[in-house]
Motif scaffolding. Structure first.
Motif, PDB file in Angstrom:
ATOM      1  N   MET A  34       0.838  -1.184   0.000  1.00 12.15           N
ATOM      2  CA  MET A  34       0.000   0.000   0.000  1.00 12.15           C
ATOM      3  C   MET A  34       0.882   1.247   0.000  1.00 12.15           C
ATOM      4  N   ALA A  35       0.403   2.283  -0.681  1.00 11.59           N
ATOM      5  CA  ALA A  35       1.147   3.535  -0.765  1.00 11.59           C
ATOM      6  C   ALA A  35       1.166   4.235   0.585  1.00 11.59           C
ATOM      7  N   GLU A  36       2.242   4.956   0.824  1.00 11.48           N
ATOM      8  CA  GLU A  36       2.404   5.665   2.098  1.00 11.48           C
ATOM      9  C   GLU A  36       1.711   7.019   2.048  1.00 11.48           C
ATOM     10  N   LEU A  37       0.908   7.305   3.064  1.00 13.31           N
ATOM     11  CA  LEU A  37       0.237   8.596   3.148  1.00 13.31           C
ATOM     12  C   LEU A  37       1.241   9.709   3.376  1.00 13.31           C
ATOM     13  N   LEU A  38       0.984  10.856   2.772  1.00 17.68           N
ATOM     14  CA  LEU A  38       1.825  12.026   2.975  1.00 17.68           C
ATOM     15  C   LEU A  38       1.373  12.770   4.232  1.00 17.68           C
ATOM     16  N   SER A  39       2.318  13.405   4.903  1.00 20.82           N
ATOM     17  CA  SER A  39       1.988  14.228   6.069  1.00 20.82           C
ATOM     18  C   SER A  39       1.375  15.549   5.605  1.00 20.82           C
ATOM     19  N   ASP A  40       0.752  16.264   6.524  1.00 17.90           N
ATOM     20  CA  ASP A  40       0.191  17.569   6.196  1.00 17.90           C
ATOM     21  C   ASP A  40       1.266  18.507   5.653  1.00 17.90           C
ATOM     22  N   GLU A  41       2.463  18.433   6.215  1.00 17.02           N
ATOM     23  CA  GLU A  41       3.561  19.288   5.765  1.00 17.02           C
ATOM     24  C   GLU A  41       4.002  18.919   4.345  1.00 17.02           C
ATOM     25  N   GLU A  42       4.085  17.624   4.066  1.00 15.83           N
ATOM     26  CA  GLU A  42       4.464  17.185   2.719  1.00 15.83           C
ATOM     27  C   GLU A  42       3.414  17.622   1.698  1.00 15.83           C
ATOM     28  N   ILE A  43       2.153  17.501   2.054  1.00 16.73           N
ATOM     29  CA  ILE A  43       1.073  17.910   1.155  1.00 16.73           C
ATOM     30  C   ILE A  43       1.153  19.411   0.889  1.00 16.73           C
ATOM     31  N   ALA A  44       1.305  20.198   1.943  1.00 12.53           N
ATOM     32  CA  ALA A  44       1.399  21.652   1.794  1.00 12.53           C
ATOM     33  C   ALA A  44       2.580  22.029   0.903  1.00 12.53           C
ATOM     34  N   GLY A  45       3.704  21.359   1.087  1.00  7.71           N
ATOM     35  CA  GLY A  45       4.879  21.642   0.265  1.00  7.71           C
ATOM     36  C   GLY A  45       4.651  21.320  -1.199  1.00  7.71           C
ATOM     37  N   ARG A  46       3.968  20.234  -1.465  1.00  2.27           N
ATOM     38  CA  ARG A  46       3.701  19.847  -2.851  1.00  2.27           C
ATOM     39  C   ARG A  46       2.668  20.762  -3.504  1.00  2.27           C
ATOM     40  N   LEU A  47       1.782  21.343  -2.714  1.00  4.67           N
ATOM     41  CA  LEU A  47       0.766  22.242  -3.256  1.00  4.67           C
ATOM     42  C   LEU A  47       1.297  23.655  -3.473  1.00  4.67           C
ATOM     43  N   ASP A  48       2.394  24.002  -2.816  1.00  2.00           N
ATOM     44  CA  ASP A  48       2.954  25.347  -2.915  1.00  2.00           C
ATOM     45  C   ASP A  48       3.277  25.672  -4.375  1.00  2.00           C
ATOM     46  N   GLY A  49       2.708  26.757  -4.879  1.00  2.94           N
ATOM     47  CA  GLY A  49       2.942  27.167  -6.255  1.00  2.94           C
ATOM     48  C   GLY A  49       2.115  26.400  -7.273  1.00  2.94           C
ATOM     49  N   SER A  50       1.202  25.583  -6.805  1.00  2.00           N
ATOM     50  CA  SER A  50       0.368  24.752  -7.675  1.00  2.00           C
ATOM     51  C   SER A  50      -1.017  25.366  -7.809  1.00  2.00           C
ATOM     52  N   GLU A  51      -1.731  24.988  -8.860  1.00  4.03           N
ATOM     53  CA  GLU A  51      -3.121  25.413  -9.009  1.00  4.03           C
ATOM     54  C   GLU A  51      -4.080  24.450  -8.317  1.00  4.03           C
ATOM     55  N   TRP A  52      -3.543  23.390  -7.737  1.00  3.51           N
ATOM     56  CA  TRP A  52      -4.348  22.436  -6.976  1.00  3.51           C
ATOM     57  C   TRP A  52      -4.485  22.939  -5.549  1.00  3.51           C
ATOM     58  N   THR A  53      -5.607  22.637  -4.912  1.00  2.00           N
ATOM     59  CA  THR A  53      -5.819  22.983  -3.516  1.00  2.00           C
ATOM     60  C   THR A  53      -6.278  21.730  -2.771  1.00  2.00           C
ATOM     61  N   ARG A  54      -6.137  21.792  -1.473  1.00  7.08           N
ATOM     62  CA  ARG A  54      -6.541  20.655  -0.656  1.00  7.08           C
ATOM     63  C   ARG A  54      -7.942  20.875  -0.113  1.00  7.08           C
ATOM     64  N   GLU A  55      -8.745  19.825  -0.221  1.00  4.52           N
ATOM     65  CA  GLU A  55     -10.064  19.801   0.414  1.00  4.52           C
ATOM     66  C   GLU A  55     -10.167  18.479   1.149  1.00  4.52           C
ATOM     67  N   GLY A  56      -9.885  18.509   2.439  1.00  6.44           N
ATOM     68  CA  GLY A  56      -9.905  17.284   3.241  1.00  6.44           C
ATOM     69  C   GLY A  56      -8.839  16.313   2.790  1.00  6.44           C
ATOM     70  N   ASP A  57      -9.254  15.118   2.389  1.00  5.29           N
ATOM     71  CA  ASP A  57      -8.309  14.091   1.948  1.00  5.29           C
ATOM     72  C   ASP A  57      -8.156  14.060   0.436  1.00  5.29           C
ATOM     73  N   GLU A  58      -8.515  15.164  -0.240  1.00 11.24           N
ATOM     74  CA  GLU A  58      -8.399  15.246  -1.693  1.00 11.24           C
ATOM     75  C   GLU A  58      -7.622  16.491  -2.082  1.00 11.24           C
ATOM     76  N   ILE A  59      -7.064  16.446  -3.293  1.00 11.14           N
ATOM     77  CA  ILE A  59      -6.585  17.666  -3.932  1.00 11.14           C
ATOM     78  C   ILE A  59      -7.519  17.917  -5.110  1.00 11.14           C
ATOM     79  N   VAL A  60      -7.838  19.191  -5.334  1.00  9.77           N
ATOM     80  CA  VAL A  60      -8.810  19.546  -6.365  1.00  9.77           C
ATOM     81  C   VAL A  60      -8.282  20.688  -7.227  1.00  9.77           C
ATOM     82  N   ARG A  61      -8.770  20.706  -8.464  1.00 15.15           N
ATOM     83  CA  ARG A  61      -8.429  21.792  -9.377  1.00 15.15           C
ATOM     84  C   ARG A  61      -9.561  21.958 -10.364  1.00 15.15           C
ATOM     85  N   GLU A  62      -9.725  23.179 -10.839  1.00 15.59           N
ATOM     86  CA  GLU A  62     -10.716  23.452 -11.872  1.00 15.59           C
ATOM     87  C   GLU A  62     -10.031  24.092 -13.084  1.00 15.59           C
ATOM     88  N   TRP A  63     -10.465  23.656 -14.261  1.00 17.95           N
ATOM     89  CA  TRP A  63      -9.999  24.208 -15.527  1.00 17.95           C
ATOM     90  C   TRP A  63     -11.176  24.871 -16.220  1.00 17.95           C
TER      91      TRP A  63
END
Length: 93
Positions: free
Chosen positions: A1-30
């Motif tokens: 099974m894949a390893e869950l990312l920590s809140d800090e890892e998620i925030a770092g990966r979202l930095d500068g991205s058009e994706w945002t976090r909503e609970g246990d998902e990342i979301v984006r609109e085009w």
């Protein structure tokens, strides 16, 4: 099974991205020029998702907008695979 990312890892990966976090998902609109372009994008995403066996929730709404949500259901949250797919979808848009 894949390893869950920590809140800090998620925030770092979202930095500068058009994706945002909503609970246990990342979301984006085009937004596209028209319905046909939005539908073509959804089809490209579908092919990539099927190839990777990692499927987003996709909503085609309005006449030219696509909202996508990614999470790793089997892992119970966000993993590196979600961000890899998000980057792949960004390239398809």
């Amino acid at each position: 099974m894949a390893e869950l990312l920590s809140d800090e890892e998620i925030a770092g990966r979202l930095d500068g991205s058009e994706w945002t976090r909503e609970g246990d998902e990342i979301v984006r609109e085009w937004k596209f020029d028209d319905f046909a372009a939005a539908l073509a994008f959804v089809n490209r995403v579908g092919e990539a998702a099927e190839e990777a066996n990692h499927h987003p929730d996709i909503l085609l709404h309005g006449w030219n907008k696509v909202r996508m949500a990614l999470t790793n259901h089997s892992a119970g949250g966000l993993t590196a695979a979600d961000f890899e797919m998000a980057a792949k979808f960004d390239r398809l848009g």
